[in-house]
Design a protein around this motif. Structure first.
Motif, short mmCIF file in Angstrom:
data_model
loop_
_atom_site.label_atom_id
_atom_site.label_comp_id
_atom_site.label_asym_id
_atom_site.label_seq_id
_atom_site.Cartn_x
_atom_site.Cartn_y
_atom_site.Cartn_z
N VAL A 204 0.82 -1.22 0.00
CA VAL A 204 0.00 0.00 0.00
C VAL A 204 0.85 1.26 0.00
O VAL A 204 0.32 2.36 -0.01
N CYS A 205 2.19 1.09 0.00
CA CYS A 205 3.09 2.24 0.03
C CYS A 205 3.87 2.41 -1.27
O CYS A 205 4.83 3.20 -1.32
N ARG A 206 3.47 1.72 -2.30
CA ARG A 206 4.28 1.70 -3.52
C ARG A 206 4.21 3.00 -4.32
O ARG A 206 5.08 3.26 -5.14
N ASP A 207 3.18 3.79 -4.16
CA ASP A 207 3.04 5.00 -4.98
C ASP A 207 3.08 6.28 -4.15
O ASP A 207 2.30 7.20 -4.37
N PHE A 208 3.98 6.33 -3.19
CA PHE A 208 4.15 7.56 -2.41
C PHE A 208 4.43 8.73 -3.36
O PHE A 208 5.18 8.59 -4.33
N SER A 209 3.84 9.87 -3.08
CA SER A 209 4.04 11.05 -3.90
C SER A 209 4.61 12.17 -3.05
O SER A 209 4.13 12.40 -1.94
N PRO A 210 5.61 12.90 -3.54
CA PRO A 210 6.16 14.02 -2.77
C PRO A 210 5.14 15.12 -2.49
O PRO A 210 5.33 15.93 -1.59
N GLU A 211 4.05 15.16 -3.26
CA GLU A 211 3.07 16.22 -3.13
C GLU A 211 1.91 15.88 -2.20
O GLU A 211 1.07 16.73 -1.94
N GLY A 259 -3.55 17.79 3.30
CA GLY A 259 -4.75 16.97 3.38
C GLY A 259 -5.76 17.33 2.31
O GLY A 259 -6.38 16.45 1.70
N LEU A 260 -5.95 18.63 2.06
CA LEU A 260 -6.86 19.07 1.01
C LEU A 260 -6.38 18.57 -0.36
O LEU A 260 -7.20 18.17 -1.20
N THR A 261 -5.07 18.59 -0.56
CA THR A 261 -4.51 18.11 -1.83
C THR A 261 -4.85 16.64 -2.04
O THR A 261 -5.29 16.24 -3.13
N VAL A 262 -4.68 15.82 -0.99
CA VAL A 262 -5.01 14.40 -1.10
C VAL A 262 -6.52 14.21 -1.29
O VAL A 262 -6.96 13.43 -2.14
N PHE A 263 -7.31 14.95 -0.52
CA PHE A 263 -8.77 14.79 -0.57
C PHE A 263 -9.30 15.02 -1.98
O PHE A 263 -10.05 14.19 -2.52
N PHE A 264 -8.94 16.14 -2.58
CA PHE A 264 -9.52 16.49 -3.88
C PHE A 264 -8.93 15.69 -5.04
O PHE A 264 -9.46 15.72 -6.14
N LYS A 265 -7.86 14.94 -4.79
CA LYS A 265 -7.34 14.01 -5.79
C LYS A 265 -7.92 12.61 -5.61
O LYS A 265 -7.62 11.70 -6.38
N ASN A 266 -8.77 12.45 -4.59
CA ASN A 266 -9.35 11.14 -4.30
C ASN A 266 -10.85 11.25 -4.01
O ASN A 266 -11.37 10.61 -3.10
N LEU A 267 -11.54 12.03 -4.82
CA LEU A 267 -12.98 12.24 -4.61
C LEU A 267 -13.80 10.97 -4.85
O LEU A 267 -14.97 10.92 -4.48
N GLU A 268 -13.19 9.96 -5.43
CA GLU A 268 -13.91 8.69 -5.65
C GLU A 268 -14.41 8.10 -4.33
O GLU A 268 -15.40 7.36 -4.30
N PHE A 269 -13.73 8.44 -3.22
CA PHE A 269 -14.11 7.86 -1.92
C PHE A 269 -15.39 8.46 -1.35
O PHE A 269 -15.87 8.02 -0.32
N LEU A 270 -15.94 9.46 -2.03
CA LEU A 270 -17.24 10.00 -1.62
C LEU A 270 -18.39 9.19 -2.20
O LEU A 270 -19.55 9.48 -1.92
N ASN A 271 -18.07 8.17 -2.99
CA ASN A 271 -19.09 7.33 -3.64
C ASN A 271 -19.53 6.22 -2.69
O ASN A 271 -18.80 5.23 -2.50
#
Length: 376
Positions: A204-211, A259-271
């Motif tokens: 679950v840590c394979r795609d760490f992003s600096p951003e 946190g906002l950066t992660v949230f808005f790049k993962n809006l699929e979790f609101l489904n």
């Protein structure tokens, strides 16, 4: 306007109390236990550091004292472009199994973690920082959770104390957060991890992003893989209150911004049709909480307009005014923060002001990736 006032007050109440109360009710009918068992997988313990010469020695002494089979424990210090004596101190622990990873160009905490993940040999990766002290048995306790195949990541419980050894404003707030996490893990999954001390399966840590905030994203990666995150009350990360409140404010802004950066790049979790209960948790714990500063401002302004209409509105306005005046008094006179009656309003106001500033920076396109550890 009266309806709007009570609507915004309800949203503030729900963000902090209604949501956890709903989880309490849900826990009467739904409980997801963790099937713990004594296991000792190969572990890579990653410490991220930037100019930590003042406390890296204490952290390393704490780490090498952890009770875990030496042949199954890899300790890596990812030094994010440190320019002080941090690297030299870490090299002095090479004969005790500590490996120094020098990230030559400073790229931020998540970038350093990504570099460390690339050389990690463990099945389970543990992330910590230089400010957090850990009990010797913590690794064994934490690994017991991974005997359950449904667990993707595990968070510690944060404990914060002031320099006088007594609970502080931040400590009270952190205890609230830990209580909420316990409820979330009991009915389904955590929504976030303690960035100062958490563990995850390597996949679950394979795609760490600096951003992107690593603790938040690791939890989301676990959910995406059909796994979940839990907190363990027997795994404690202990750290002191901050020494410089102004720098701590900046840290809070950075944390929310990431946190906002992660949230808005993962809006699929609101489904909810795909993620079920987690979609509700994701909305309430993150977005609803981050909208509270706007609810607070709207409630105060509307209440000010209505205050002359009746005693109810006047009383509500005075309560709000006293709360903010106590926070202002604590900010102006730090000596007053010895009492919780001042500490809590100050901390609550500071947190929500930091959230508001983070929103402004996010909407302006700021995606800060650099970090400076808080002085503790």
């Amino acid at each position: 306007m009266g309806f709007l006032l009570f609507f915004f007050l309800f949203l503030i109440f729900y963000a902090y109390f209604g949501y956890p109360l709903s989880l309490c009710l849900l826990s009467l009918f739904r409980r997801r236990e963790v099937a713990k068992a004594p296991v000792t997988p190969a572990v890579t313990f990653i410490i991220t550091a930037f100019n930590e010469e003042k406390r890296i020695k204490e952290k390393l002494e704490n780490t090498v004292a952890l009770q875990y089979p030496a042949d199954l424990l890899q300790v890596v210090v990812a030094s994010d472009g440190s320019t002080d004596g941090t690297n030299d101190i870490v090299r002095g622990y090479a004969d005790r199994g500590v490996q120094l990873l020098e990230v030559q160009t400073r790229g931020g905490k998540e970038n350093a973690q990504k570099e460390a993940v690339a050389i990690a040999g463990g099945e389970i990766l543990v992330f910590s920082d230089a400010a957090t002290m850990i009990e010797p048995a913590s690794l064994h306790r934490m690994m017991a959770n991974f005997a359950d195949p449904s667990i993707g990541c595990v968070s510690s419980v944060d404990r914060v104390v002031g320099r006088d050894g007594k609970p502080c404003g931040e400590g009270a707030y952190v205890r609230y957060e830990m209580w909420l996490r316990d409820l979330e893990g009991r009915v389904n999954s955590l929504v976030g991890l303690s960035g100062s001390f958490f563990a995850a399966r390597k996949e679950v840590c394979r795609d760490f992003s600096p951003e992107m905030q690593s603790d938040f994203r690791t939890l989301l990666n676990s959910m995406r893989l059909g796994l979940r995150g839990v907190g363990d009350p027997e795994v404690i990360g202990l750290y002191q209150d901050v020494t410089d409140s102004s720098r701590e404010f900046d840290r809070k802004v950075r944390t929310v911004l990431r946190g906002l950066t992660v949230f808005f790049k993962n809006l699929e979790f609101l489904n909810p049709f795909r993620y079920g209960l987690f979609a509700y948790q994701f909305f309430c714990h993150k977005l609803l909480r981050w909208l509270v500063p706007f609810f607070l401002a709207a409630a105060l302004l509307i209440n000010a307009v209505l205050a002359g209409g009746c005693y109810l509105y006047l009383s509500l306005f005075l309560l709000q005014a006293v709360f903010y005046l106590l926070a202002l008094a604590g900010w102006k006179s730090p000596s007053l923060t010895r009492t919780l009656a001042v500490k809590l309003p100050l901390y609550f106001a500071t947190v929500n002001l930091a959230i508001a500033v983070a929103w402004v920076r996010y909407l302006r396109g700021n995606r800060l990736v650099m970090w400076t550890p808080s002085e503790r």
